[in-house]
Design an enzyme around this catalytic site. Sequence first.
Site, PDB file in Angstrom:
ATOM      1  CG  HIS A  79      -3.316  -3.622   3.567  1.00 40.91           C
ATOM      2  ND1 HIS A  79      -2.208  -3.036   4.134  1.00 40.91           N
ATOM      3  CD2 HIS A  79      -4.036  -2.608   3.014  1.00 40.91           C
ATOM      4  CE1 HIS A  79      -2.246  -1.731   3.941  1.00 40.91           C
ATOM      5  NE2 HIS A  79      -3.351  -1.441   3.264  1.00 40.91           N
ATOM      6  CD  GLU A 105      -0.558  -5.719   5.686  1.00 46.57           C
ATOM      7  OE1 GLU A 105      -0.705  -4.482   5.746  1.00 46.57           O
ATOM      8  OE2 GLU A 105      -0.373  -6.330   4.612  1.00 46.57           O
ATOM      9  CB  CYS A 119      -0.984  -0.054   1.167  1.00 46.26           C
ATOM     10  SG  CYS A 119      -2.392   1.078   0.985  1.00 46.26           S
TER      11      CYS A 119
END
Length: 224
Positions: free
Chosen positions: A196, A198, A87
């Site tokens: 994302h 994560e 990002c």
Amino acid sequence: MKAAIVTFPGTNRERDMAIALRRASGQRPQMVWHREDALPSGLDLVVLPGGFSYGDYLRCGAMAAQSPVMAAVRAFAARGGHVLGVCNGFQMLCEAGLLPGALLRNASLRFLAMDCTMRVERADLPFTRHFRQGQTFRATMAHGDGNWFADDETLARLEGEGRVVFRYEGENLNGSRNAVAGICSPNGRVLGLMPHPENCVDPLVGGEDGLPLFTGLAEALSPA
């Protein structure tokens, strides 16, 4: 795998990234403040996480790309080190010249905060070795400037060199050219992507779709 996460004023995804890396490797990554002019020794991976560095003034990632630590990140990449930018980190990599193109305002001119589906275009990189080529997986979008753009010549070169690693599957919500969601450097060791992964490493908070990216890295970069 010895990893470091670089933080800037306005970074807000460093803890999510640390959880993902620790879950995959069993080791706690080091946090490096952007004013440092050197990275810790012996690193296998440097991560530029998401957020709104410097409040996204000027262009997203433009001011962060001038921070002292970025000279060390460039040198680390030049030595063949692995770098992951997610990002805002992807925006920094483009602004720092480590990846081509630029991240523009979303085509809708609206901030996008939702899940998306990505398709794996390459499964031969340390970042993707636990995926299959053509596999799709879910990740989270949270950006206002995720519309990846490059001129026709650059786009054709990246496509021809196989440097598009992830592509949006289904609707291309931010308008990126050729539905590009993530690209890599010529040697495949620097990766930038907008969604994302994560955010998807724990079944208790949304599933584990993104975990293979981190477990693959940990396997590839850990000492034998």
